[in-house]
Motif scaffolding. Sequence first.
Motif, PDB file in Angstrom:
ATOM      1  N   ARG A 566       0.831  -1.208   0.000  1.00  0.00           N
ATOM      2  CA  ARG A 566       0.000   0.000   0.000  1.00  0.00           C
ATOM      3  C   ARG A 566       0.861   1.252   0.000  1.00  0.00           C
ATOM      4  NH1 ARG A 566      -5.350  -0.257   1.207  1.00  0.00           N
ATOM      5  NH2 ARG A 566      -5.338   1.646   2.431  1.00  0.00           N
ATOM      6  N   ARG A 573       0.850   7.222  -6.515  1.00  0.00           N
ATOM      7  CA  ARG A 573      -0.151   8.280  -6.686  1.00  0.00           C
ATOM      8  C   ARG A 573       0.515   9.652  -6.680  1.00  0.00           C
ATOM      9  NH1 ARG A 573      -5.681   9.258  -5.760  1.00  0.00           N
ATOM     10  NH2 ARG A 573      -6.168  11.244  -4.756  1.00  0.00           N
ATOM     11  N   GLN A 616     -13.369  12.348  -3.096  1.00  0.00           N
ATOM     12  CA  GLN A 616     -13.399  11.134  -2.273  1.00  0.00           C
ATOM     13  C   GLN A 616     -13.535   9.879  -3.125  1.00  0.00           C
ATOM     14  OE1 GLN A 616     -13.222  11.141   1.570  1.00  0.00           O
ATOM     15  NE2 GLN A 616     -12.274   9.452   0.504  1.00  0.00           N
ATOM     16  N   ASP A 617     -14.255   9.973  -4.223  1.00  0.00           N
ATOM     17  CA  ASP A 617     -14.437   8.809  -5.096  1.00  0.00           C
ATOM     18  C   ASP A 617     -13.133   8.359  -5.733  1.00  0.00           C
ATOM     19  OD1 ASP A 617     -17.120   8.819  -4.546  1.00  0.00           O
ATOM     20  OD2 ASP A 617     -17.675   9.938  -6.348  1.00  0.00           O
ATOM     21  N   ASN A 618     -12.150   9.273  -5.826  1.00  0.00           N
ATOM     22  CA  ASN A 618     -10.884   8.938  -6.469  1.00  0.00           C
ATOM     23  C   ASN A 618      -9.734   8.834  -5.464  1.00  0.00           C
ATOM     24  OD1 ASN A 618     -11.972   9.079  -9.185  1.00  0.00           O
ATOM     25  ND2 ASN A 618     -12.083  11.290  -8.866  1.00  0.00           N
ATOM     26  N   SER A 619     -10.086   8.639  -4.206  1.00  0.00           N
ATOM     27  CA  SER A 619      -9.063   8.558  -3.166  1.00  0.00           C
ATOM     28  C   SER A 619      -9.315   7.320  -2.305  1.00  0.00           C
ATOM     29  CB  SER A 619      -9.083   9.815  -2.283  1.00  0.00           C
ATOM     30  OG  SER A 619      -8.143   9.709  -1.247  1.00  0.00           O
ATOM     31  N   ASP A 620      -8.381   6.370  -2.368  1.00  0.00           N
ATOM     32  CA  ASP A 620      -8.518   5.134  -1.598  1.00  0.00           C
ATOM     33  C   ASP A 620      -7.810   5.195  -0.255  1.00  0.00           C
ATOM     34  OD1 ASP A 620      -9.950   3.903  -3.649  1.00  0.00           O
ATOM     35  OD2 ASP A 620      -8.111   3.237  -4.653  1.00  0.00           O
ATOM     36  N   TYR A 621      -7.015   6.229  -0.031  1.00  0.00           N
ATOM     37  CA  TYR A 621      -6.186   6.262   1.168  1.00  0.00           C
ATOM     38  C   TYR A 621      -6.480   7.446   2.084  1.00  0.00           C
ATOM     39  CZ  TYR A 621      -3.644   2.959  -1.728  1.00  0.00           C
ATOM     40  OH  TYR A 621      -3.324   1.885  -2.520  1.00  0.00           O
ATOM     41  N   LYS A 689     -13.562   1.120   6.530  1.00  0.00           N
ATOM     42  CA  LYS A 689     -13.363   1.001   5.087  1.00  0.00           C
ATOM     43  C   LYS A 689     -12.061   1.664   4.658  1.00  0.00           C
ATOM     44  CE  LYS A 689     -15.447   2.341   0.655  1.00  0.00           C
ATOM     45  NZ  LYS A 689     -16.580   3.053   0.008  1.00  0.00           N
ATOM     46  N   TYR A 690     -11.753   2.821   5.238  1.00  0.00           N
ATOM     47  CA  TYR A 690     -10.532   3.543   4.876  1.00  0.00           C
ATOM     48  C   TYR A 690      -9.367   3.240   5.814  1.00  0.00           C
ATOM     49  CZ  TYR A 690     -12.790   6.160   1.189  1.00  0.00           C
ATOM     50  OH  TYR A 690     -13.419   6.503   0.013  1.00  0.00           O
TER      51      TYR A 690
END
Length: 809
Positions: A566, A573, A616-621, A689-690
């Motif tokens: 990760r 990114r 937020q939709d394009n951020s997994d972290y 989730k995050y």
Amino acid sequence: MNIDNSKTRFDSLILEWHARKSEIETEQDTRFQMIDLLLTDVLGWSRNEISTGPHVHSGYVDYLLKAENRNRFVVEAKRAGKLLIDTKSGSAAAYTVNGAALKSATEGLEQAQRYCVATGVEFAALTNGFEWIGYWAVRTDGKPPKEGKAIVFPGLDAIEHNFADFYDLFSPQGLMERLYQVKINQKEGLTVRLSEKLESVVNPNQIKLLQKSPLSRDLEAVFRNFFSTINSDDDLEMLAHCFVESKESREADISLAKITENLINSIDLVSGQKGNELESHLREAVESHRGDFVLIIGSKGAGKSTFIDRFFRLVVDQTLRKRCLLIRVDLADSEGDIEAVSGWLTERLVREIERGLFENGNPKYEELQGIFFAEYQRWKFGEHKFLYERDRSEFKEKFGQYVEELTRNQRNLYIQRLLEHAVASRKFMPCIIFDNTDHFPQPFQEQVFQFAQSVHRAVLSFIICPITDRTIWQLSKSGPLQSYRSTALYLPVPYTKEVLQKRISYLKVKLDKSHRDDGGNYFLRKGIRLNIKDLQAFAACIDEVFVKTDYVSRIVGWLSNHDIRRSLKVFERIILSPIIGIDDLVKTYLSSGKLKVEERKIFQALLHGDYNHFSQDNSDYVLNMFSIDPEWISSPLCKLSIVRLLLDKEHGRTEHDSSYLTLEDIQNYFQPVGIPRDMTLHLVESLLKYRLVEPYDPSETKVTEDLRVRVTHSGQIHYEFAMRNFVYMQSVALCTALRSSSAIQNMKNLRQRGAKFARKDWDKLRAIFVKYILLEDAKFLTVPDAVEYKSQHVMRSDLNNEWVVSLPS
């Protein structure tokens, strides 16, 4: 038990109850012949979850039912002839508790309510076996229970025709999910949760992908095809060479090498045929270890699999290595079915041992004869002696059929014979690695552990099991680990900076070698076709941005919770974001050899990625700590408040598990503040989730009140972002949907200054945003003055002081 099975069982019982209704007279009859069966056989309560007649201060509870170690449900039983419902209607319906339809049930409902209060239960049933009343006896929504509705099933036929409702109300699953609240709210005229249309300064349709130059796209391919190799197991050479050594890992290397060498030496000792030394060999075999069982302990992402591969590839003496039969069983390939794992392991182990011992993985007849030599000798001199003397071809054919049947039907015996053959005949030490067991729940890991131990006890062998530090801690408290001897080697998680530094150094070595020797063949195999100078500049840029900048490595490491894979995705990114402009950095380095990257740009690249704004939709972290769900309108500080509570618990912990709180503890803490219990559950799900919080059992996916969680490093760095990081605050300020049109307009007015928009304007924009957050928080929440809530007050005060009070006049 599922609802279909329950309905089938109910249908078989209802005929019997109707036929024997006149024989069911007393309360004991009712309980024994009807209620017991309905609770266990129909609704699916297990008998060990049911207490009958426990004493409380107001009397004896007929039934107290538990689920997941919590009291969930009270059942008050009456005799079958006792009338509970005063209406002649035979249909299931909802009636006001203190209304005319339930006058006869008043005494029983009051009794059930007293038992609920005494046992901490919200929901009860009053029943005479045939009639069932569901009663929300302890409410927290401000409505007196007697003014609410009760759901009534006036007879068995009503239950039959509305079985789904009956099951939802009274089954363990329904009680755990509090479906009685949903159904009673519906009957009372469901109060729709507060929902509003929210608006942000930057509309979602204004968030666009940024353009990338051709060189930037080419360099992106470099990163994805080479630098992200850690995310797969394809480049084993790179993984092995880039393993970050530590004091602990070096000690583990030495320990593993010593254990392996001692065990291989013992094979010669035990297997040697030296006549008069047999007795001493036997004594030595008894007094020495019978193989060894090694646990490689480390956090998820610590590189346990890489450590093992590297050990056998690079660390252990190759003469020693050639005498090892290395067998790797990768549990990641299994389906994770605990019922089938033993069979899966058996088949996989047979396949891997045959691959290691025999050409093309298939034993020849003569090899099988050697493996089952004891049986062959018995046949030859025992039962089939005359067949052997008369017709050796038929003898061998028949023996082959015997071996085939044995290897097919007695797989565990076959494994044992294969390993004994490897030790006794080939002079190999079986080194069996049960890899990636830590991807699965604890019961699954225990099953693998038991299987590995059975192999280890049967044959001289060297077993290696990678396992997470948290799992080893849990297993040390209970389970098979207490029953068996093993050697534990700890593998700490390396610093993210060191991981990156290793990979950059490796890249530079390959670049230099390609430049001198093979014309870049290594990189061509990776699909990389840039010239060497561009690649050298690329490596230098990564070195400058990440390795030489401690705070960036720290933030990335904490955001990823120190998971290597990760971490590298977060680095990817940042470095590939058009905001950084890696192509410009490469050109600058090639022209001047000097580089400088602004801290602000690095943070923007982390937050925005390939886009012009945070999404937020394009951020997994990265999680927006101040966003609110339009269907769950409340304070924008709810998520941050939960993290603050868990930080208090973490900082005050005295031992490993004291940093955890159950979801129920969190709900109880915030209910007086004004956060409803269901909203707390919703918020914790988002934090899970995050990965801002983590469960006690890392494999746990179901969010229940008993779930134990603690704050992670990602949660801690998010708290730091919210309290101190100006880039984070301005990014979320622009994209957070707000309820206040005036706050939005004020921020938009500032942004309209265009080229005149300066640092002081960003300060004002952040101040407007935080003022709005604190005002909204005061509208929805009231933090008590009790000492337990002191840190919640401090957090709100710090936010105000950092972003509002400190604003220059």
